[in-house]
Design an enzyme around this catalytic site. Structure first.
Site, PDB file in Angstrom:
ATOM      1  N   ASP A   1       0.814  -1.219   0.000  1.00 38.16           N
ATOM      2  CA  ASP A   1       0.000   0.000   0.000  1.00 38.16           C
ATOM      3  C   ASP A   1       0.847   1.267   0.000  1.00 38.16           C
ATOM      4  O   ASP A   1       0.305   2.367  -0.056  1.00 38.16           O
ATOM      5  CB  ASP A   1      -0.932  -0.014   1.225  1.00 38.16           C
ATOM      6  CG  ASP A   1      -1.979   1.080   1.200  1.00 38.16           C
ATOM      7  OD1 ASP A   1      -2.534   1.347   0.121  1.00 38.16           O
ATOM      8  OD2 ASP A   1      -2.235   1.686   2.262  1.00 38.16           O
TER       9      ASP A   1
ATOM     10  N   SER B   1      -6.594   5.183   0.084  1.00 39.96           N
ATOM     11  CA  SER B   1      -6.966   3.886  -0.484  1.00 39.96           C
ATOM     12  C   SER B   1      -8.455   3.627  -0.278  1.00 39.96           C
ATOM     13  O   SER B   1      -9.009   3.929   0.784  1.00 39.96           O
ATOM     14  CB  SER B   1      -6.159   2.769   0.181  1.00 39.96           C
ATOM     15  OG  SER B   1      -4.773   3.002   0.051  1.00 39.96           O
TER      16      SER B   1
ATOM     17  N   GLN C   1      -5.478  -2.018  -6.764  1.00 39.32           N
ATOM     18  CA  GLN C   1      -6.036  -1.080  -5.789  1.00 39.32           C
ATOM     19  C   GLN C   1      -6.694   0.084  -6.511  1.00 39.32           C
ATOM     20  O   GLN C   1      -6.216   0.531  -7.547  1.00 39.32           O
ATOM     21  CB  GLN C   1      -4.939  -0.528  -4.870  1.00 39.32           C
ATOM     22  CG  GLN C   1      -5.453   0.440  -3.801  1.00 39.32           C
ATOM     23  CD  GLN C   1      -4.336   1.025  -2.951  1.00 39.32           C
ATOM     24  OE1 GLN C   1      -3.844   2.113  -3.237  1.00 39.32           O
ATOM     25  NE2 GLN C   1      -3.924   0.300  -1.917  1.00 39.32           N
TER      26      GLN C   1
END
Length: 295
Positions: free
Chosen positions: A211, A236, A286
Site C-alpha cells: 500500500d 486507499s 487497488q
C-alpha cells in the site's frame, strides 16, 4: 533484526482477547490516520491465526471504510466463513470507537500440484545500485508542503528498505506527465523472525508494503507529486492481492506498478511483485481517491 523492523513485527503480533477477537495498536503516521497497509496486514494476521497450519494465504480482498485513529487500538473480529477440504475462507472486520474502519475477506489453501506458467519478469536494475530512502528523501525535502515531511517519511518506512528505480512522483512532478508506471525494489530491513509463523509473516510484510507506492503510477500520469507536495489528496479505497508462489519478504522483491485508468476522483493501479530470480510472487490491484485540492 533492526529496531524499526522489530517494532513493526511487534505491531503485527496481535493480542488475542477472545477465540476470534484480536487487538492491535498503530504506529505513528505521516498523515493523521492509520496507514492502510498496517491495518490490512494486521487483519491478515488475525485471519491467519484461525486457519489450519497446512494452509497458506492465497488471496485477499479488502475495503477501507473509514480513516483509522492512530491513537486508539484496533479490534479485529474474525468470522470463520468456511473450512473446506482444500480452501479456508475468513472474513475480518476492524473496529475503532464502535465503528468498522476496514473489512477483509481472505482465502487460504492447502498446497497442491497443478498447471504452472507465468509471464516474464520486466527489466529492472540491480537494487544495490539504487539510492536508499535515506539518500533520496533529504535531497527533495525542499519540495514537500511542510517542514519535517521527509523525516517523518523516513521514520515511518524505516522497517523496510525501499528503493525507486526512477525518481518518485514527488521529485518529478514539475517535469509534467510521465508514463503511468513505477518500479520499486523492497525488502524488510533485516532478517524476518518472530512470533508470527512463516510464511504468514512474509505474506503480511508484503501486504504492509503493497500500500506504500501503488498509487504512484496514477500520479505520474498527471504530473502530480502527491500529498507530500500538497497537489493531491488521496486515500486507499479497496485493495486486492493474490499470492501465487512462496517468497521471502526479507529478500529483494521487485514491485512493478502501472495505472490503466483514473476518473471521477478515483485512480486505479495494478502491480506485480517478483522475486529477484524472476518468479511472479504476488499480483495486486487497488483503487484510491485521487483528488486535486480546491482553492
Amino acid at each position: 533484526m533492526t529496531t524499526p523492523l522489530h517494532h513493526l513485527i511487534d505491531l503485527l503480533d496481535l493480542e488475542r482477547i477472545e477465540e476470534n477477537i484480536f487487538r492491535g495498536d498503530s504506529q505513528a503516521s505521516v498523515v493523521p490516520r492509520v496507514f492502510g497497509g498496517q491495518v490490512a496486514a494486521q487483519a491478515l494476521v488475525a485471519a491467519g491465526r484461525t486457519v489450519p497450519d497446512d494452509r497458506d494465504a492465497h488471496s485477499l480482498h479488502a475495503y477501507f471504510l473509514r480513516a483509522g485513529d492512530p491513537g486508539a487500538p484496533i479490534v479485529y473480529t474474525v468470522d470463520r466463513i468456511r473450512d473446506g477440504r482444500s480452501f479456508t475462507t475468513r472474513r475480518v472486520v476492524a473496529v475503532q470507537h464502535g465503528q468498522p474502519i476496514f473489512h477483509l475477506s481472505a482465502s487460504f489453501q492447502a498446497f497442491e500440484e497443478g498447471l504452472e506458467h507465468q509471464e516474464g519478469m520486466p527489466d529492472a536494475p540491480d537494487p544495490e545500485t539504487l539510492p536508499t530512502a535515506a539518500e533520496c528523501l533529504p535531497r527533495h525535502a525542499h519540495l514537500f508542503s511542510h517542514p519535517g515531511v521527509a523525516e517523518r517519511l523516513l521514520e515511518a518506512r524505516a522497517a523496510v528498505d525501499l528503493r525507486y528505480v526512477e525518481e518518485p512522483p514527488y521529485a518529478t512532478a514539475a517535469q509534467g506527465p510521465r508514463e503511468p508506471r513505477s518500479q520499486v525494489w523492497f525488502r524488510a530491513n533485516g532478517k524476518l523472525d518472530g512470533p508470527i509463523d512463516e510464511p504468514l509473516l512474509h505474506v503480511c510484510l508484503a501486504t504492509y508494503v503493497s500500500d506504500m507506492t501503488l498509487l504512484d503510477s496514477v500520479l505520474l500520469a498527471h504530473g502530480r507529486g502527491g500529498w507530500a507536495v500538497g497537489d493531491v489528496v488521496g486515500a486507499s479505497l479497496d485493495h486486492a492481492m493474490w499470492f501465487h508462489r512462496p517468497f521471502r519478504a526479507d529478500e529483494w522483491l521487485l514491485y512493478d506498478q502501472e495505472s490503466p485508468s483514473s476518473t471521477n476522483g478515483r485512480g486505479l493501479a495494478q502491480g506485480r511483485i517478483w522475486t529477484a530470480d524472476g518468479k511472479l510472487a504476488v499480483s495486486v490491484i487497488q483503487e484510491g481517491v485521487v483528488r486535486v485540492p480546491r482553492g
